[in-house]
Design a protein around this motif. Structure first.
Motif, PDB file in Angstrom:
ATOM      1  N   ARG A   1      -9.565  -3.711  50.258  1.00  0.00           N
ATOM      2  CA  ARG A   1      -8.180  -4.010  50.649  1.00  0.00           C
ATOM      3  C   ARG A   1      -8.116  -5.048  51.745  1.00  0.00           C
TER       4      ARG A   1
ATOM      5  N   TYR B   1      -8.374  -8.599  50.393  1.00  0.00           N
ATOM      6  CA  TYR B   1      -7.166  -8.997  49.658  1.00  0.00           C
ATOM      7  C   TYR B   1      -6.004  -9.259  50.597  1.00  0.00           C
ATOM      8  N   TRP B   2      -5.709  -8.309  51.478  1.00  0.00           N
ATOM      9  CA  TRP B   2      -4.487  -8.434  52.295  1.00  0.00           C
ATOM     10  C   TRP B   2      -4.608  -9.490  53.383  1.00  0.00           C
TER      11      TRP B   2
ATOM     12  N   TYR C   1      -4.071 -12.684  51.536  1.00  0.00           N
ATOM     13  CA  TYR C   1      -2.649 -12.776  51.190  1.00  0.00           C
ATOM     14  C   TYR C   1      -1.831 -13.220  52.401  1.00  0.00           C
TER      15      TYR C   1
ATOM     16  N   CYS D   1      -2.540  -1.526  47.057  1.00  0.00           N
ATOM     17  CA  CYS D   1      -2.547  -0.879  48.374  1.00  0.00           C
ATOM     18  C   CYS D   1      -3.465   0.338  48.438  1.00  0.00           C
TER      19      CYS D   1
END
Length: 148
Positions: free
Chosen positions: A23, A26-27, A30, A126
């Motif tokens: 995660r 990815y976040w 992003y 998420c």
């Protein structure tokens, strides 16, 4: 790893659609893409307020679309899901266009389906990854994690 390391890791794994991404990778990526997009939007607005799409925004979008897709696929792999799940939200958009021909009720139903599948995808992105190895490889941290 620091947040900046996580944010720039997808750029180093540009065309890598295999394996798993946690995660944090990815976040943070992003967030980096979102900040770059906003900054380029402001630059484009300052340079030419009448342009629909600015040059800076276009260049950032083209440069980050492949790594964003790749890290999204790897993120779904971390959940032991296929990367093809990324295509589920656009599919209701086609259904929505067809249902719109039947009037406002069809458009409403298509919109609900589209929003529902988008929320489903966000929830998948998420949630924590599967602990230990899965169908797509070893755990991205190299550790055994047990989700509670």
């Amino acid at each position: 790893m620091s947040p900046l390391d996580w944010a720039f890791l997808p750029l180093q794994r540009y065309f890598d659609f295999a394996g798993r991404s946690p995660r944090s990778e990815y976040w943070w990526f992003y967030l980096l893409v979102s900040i770059l997009s906003m900054a380029c939007g402001w630059i484009d607005l300052a340079v030419d307020p009448t342009a629909v799409v600015g040059v800076a925004s276009l260049l950032v979008s083209l440069a980050t679309i492949i790594p964003l897709l790749a890290v999204s696929v790897r993120r779904l792999h971390d959940r032991n899901r296929s990367g093809w799940n990324l295509l589920k939200p656009p599919a209701p958009g086609i259904v929505m266009a067809i249902l719109a021909a039947f009037g406002p009720f069809g458009l409403f139903v298509g919109t609900i389906i589209f929003v529902g599948t988008c929320l489903w995808l966000v929830v998948l992105l998420c949630l924590p990854g599967t602990s230990g190895p899965n169908h797509y490889g070893e755990h991205p941290y190299g550790l055994q994690y047990y989700a509670t």
